[in-house]
Structure formats: C-alpha cells, structure tokens
Design a protein around this motif. Sequence first.
Motif, PDB file in Angstrom:
ATOM      1  N   TYR A  22       0.119   0.099  -7.680  1.00 25.68           N
ATOM      2  CA  TYR A  22       0.493   1.853  -8.485  1.00 25.68           C
ATOM      3  C   TYR A  22       1.374   0.965  -9.162  1.00 25.68           C
ATOM      4  O   TYR A  22       1.066   2.460 -10.553  1.00 25.68           O
ATOM      5  CB  TYR A  22       0.990   2.173  -7.067  1.00 25.68           C
ATOM      6  N   ILE A  23       2.236   1.143  -9.521  1.00 27.70           N
ATOM      7  CA  ILE A  23       3.329   1.335 -10.809  1.00 27.70           C
ATOM      8  C   ILE A  23       2.495   0.712 -11.788  1.00 27.70           C
ATOM      9  O   ILE A  23       2.696   0.746 -12.878  1.00 27.70           O
ATOM     10  CB  ILE A  23       4.274   0.545 -10.422  1.00 27.70           C
ATOM     11  N   ASN A  24       2.240  -0.984 -12.178  1.00 29.13           N
ATOM     12  CA  ASN A  24       1.113  -0.945 -12.789  1.00 29.13           C
ATOM     13  C   ASN A  24       0.030   0.316 -13.467  1.00 29.13           C
ATOM     14  O   ASN A  24       0.162  -0.224 -14.815  1.00 29.13           O
ATOM     15  CB  ASN A  24       0.665  -2.176 -12.700  1.00 29.13           C
ATOM     16  N   ALA A  25      -0.639   0.037 -12.759  1.00 27.03           N
ATOM     17  CA  ALA A  25      -1.439   1.169 -12.824  1.00 27.03           C
ATOM     18  C   ALA A  25      -0.707   2.822 -13.669  1.00 27.03           C
ATOM     19  O   ALA A  25      -1.625   3.225 -14.781  1.00 27.03           O
ATOM     20  CB  ALA A  25      -2.337   2.106 -11.811  1.00 27.03           C
ATOM     21  N   LEU A  26      -0.115   2.874 -13.538  1.00 28.68           N
ATOM     22  CA  LEU A  26       0.500   3.935 -14.064  1.00 28.68           C
ATOM     23  C   LEU A  26       1.352   3.397 -15.217  1.00 28.68           C
ATOM     24  O   LEU A  26       1.268   4.343 -15.820  1.00 28.68           O
ATOM     25  CB  LEU A  26       2.317   4.861 -13.289  1.00 28.68           C
ATOM     26  N   ILE A  27       1.826   2.642 -15.377  1.00 27.86           N
ATOM     27  CA  ILE A  27       2.251   1.781 -16.360  1.00 27.86           C
ATOM     28  C   ILE A  27       1.010   1.854 -17.741  1.00 27.86           C
ATOM     29  O   ILE A  27       1.509   2.081 -19.466  1.00 27.86           O
ATOM     30  CB  ILE A  27       3.114   0.909 -16.353  1.00 27.86           C
TER      31      ILE A  27
END
Length: 326
Positions: A22-27
């Motif tokens: 999820y964090i990678n998707a936001l980044i």
Amino acid sequence: MQTHAIQPGQETAAASIDLMPYINALIDARWWLLAAAIASGILTGWWTYSKPYMYAAESRVSIVDIEDPGGVSPDDRRASEVLTLVEHGFVMGTTRDNYNAVMRARLVSRAFTMRFLDEHNVHRYFYPAQWDEEKQRWRDGFAPDRGYSFTRFRDEVRGVEYDEETDIITVKMFWSDPVVARDLANQYVGAFNEFIRERTQQDVARKQAFLHEELRRSDIVEIQQSIYRLIEAQTAIAMLASAREEYALEIIDPAATPYKTPRRRRHTRPCRGRPPQPAWPVSRTPRPTAIGWGTPPSLSVGRAPSRCGRPPAVRPRVCGYRHSRD
C-alpha cells in the motif's frame, strides 16, 4: 480457560498483514495525488470567486411590550373591584406569558412569509428572466412557483437572530444588490407590523360584534354595564393598533445600504518590545556632532530608528515599553 500457545513457525493475523504494497502504491501515485489536490484547489477557488458578492442588510428591532393593552388594564380603571372575572379575561386575553416567543415564531412563520412575498412581489427577484421591468408584469403569463420562492427566501435570503440578553431581534437580508437587501429588510419589518395590526383589528372586530349581539339580547342592567365596559376596552385596543405605527416591533436601527468591504491592506504594526534591526548597514565611522566626535544620537550602532518615529538610542521608552540601556 484454554490458552493456545503460538508455535515458533506460526504467524498471527496481525503479523501476516504487510503494509508495504500500500505504501509503495501511494508513492507510485504521488504525482497523480498532487495533481488532483492542485486541481481541486483551483476548481474550489474558481467556484468561490465566480459566485456574486452577497450584501447583508440588517435591521435591529425589539418586541413591543403590551402588558398594558392600550391603557385599559382592568386594575387601572375606575371601580375595578366591580369588574367580573369574565371582564378581566376578556380584556387581558390579548397578552400571554409566552407573548415574545409567539411573536418571534410568527416573524418567521410560513403564513406571514408567503404574504410578504406576494405583497411585495419578491418572486421577481427569483425569476428575473421572466419579469418585465418596464411593464411591471410577468412575460407571457408566467406564474412563479410560490413554494420555490419561499424555500429560497427562507434558506438563502432571510436571517433572523435573537439576543437573549438584550431581547433584540436582528432581521438580516442577503442579496447581490445592496439596495434590494436594504429594501427587503425594512419592508419585512414594516410588513410584520401591518400583519399583527390587522390580526388585532380583526380580533377586536370579532369581539365587538359578539358584545353588541349580547348587548341586544340582555335586559339586565348589570350585564349591560359590564358589556359596555368590555366594548370600551376593545375600542381602546383598536385605537392603539391604528394609531401606533410600530405596533408589534419597535425599530431600533433600520437597515441601511450595505457596502462591499474591501480587503484590508497591510499596515505597519505598532512597535512592541524591542525595535527591529536595520535592513541596511549602519556606518560606524564617527561623525562630528554638536557635542563632539561620536555616534549621532538619532542612530545607534546596529540599530535603526523605531517605526513609531522615536529613536531608541535617545529615550528609554519606545512605543510605551521601557527598555534598558544594556
């Protein structure tokens, strides 16, 4: 109670959740999110500035106290001890304990609001394209929607505020034209006085008709005298309603033409505390003065004159604050 021990190779539900995807998707979508935020801000600003400026006109009024109905209170009359309980209730029936609350409720009631919209033709402001200003009539037999006008007037135009400490009522009108806002506020208060005056006159006429009918039927002298006193009291109330212009609401401050408030310009704030440091270099070269060689008294080394016009190096008090010479 049975307890389950966690085996070394067994994972719990909380430990099995991995937030890194999820964090990678936001980044990865950070530029899209930034563009969406900027676009939302631009659209919101455009929508705000595209709306017309709304002027607010307000009129401050106070409810007239009618505890003494036209000076005909039974206790203040001659031979008040001979008045019956029926006469007391008949004369004082115009007042009630919650009179002020009833007046405030009638001020925003649907019956009075619809009457105001119809009498002053406020519908033309909500349908400007269908109103012929030169001929003062609707185009092509147009009939406005009274319910739509009432809803917009109640939600967007009219505002009534009540101050419990001072019993002052503020009637506000919001409109894009300042003259229209002023006229609506003043006309609304005047129309309410006429509305309450007509209600009182109709009530008095109904009571007088009943009393005259009873007077014609009665042959007892005492009852006739009592009816005459009641007719006299109702006549005084009718005279008061006709003679007093501000019958229900006393106008304290009528509405005036509002003006668009410009944005305040940035003014230099008054000096507080230590004066600011200079934005330009101050020469440390001694200059001849009336006393001798030294620093001029109007400028101190590393300081600029105060914004209030007082040199901080001469007086210890600058803008009302005392400073030490340390």
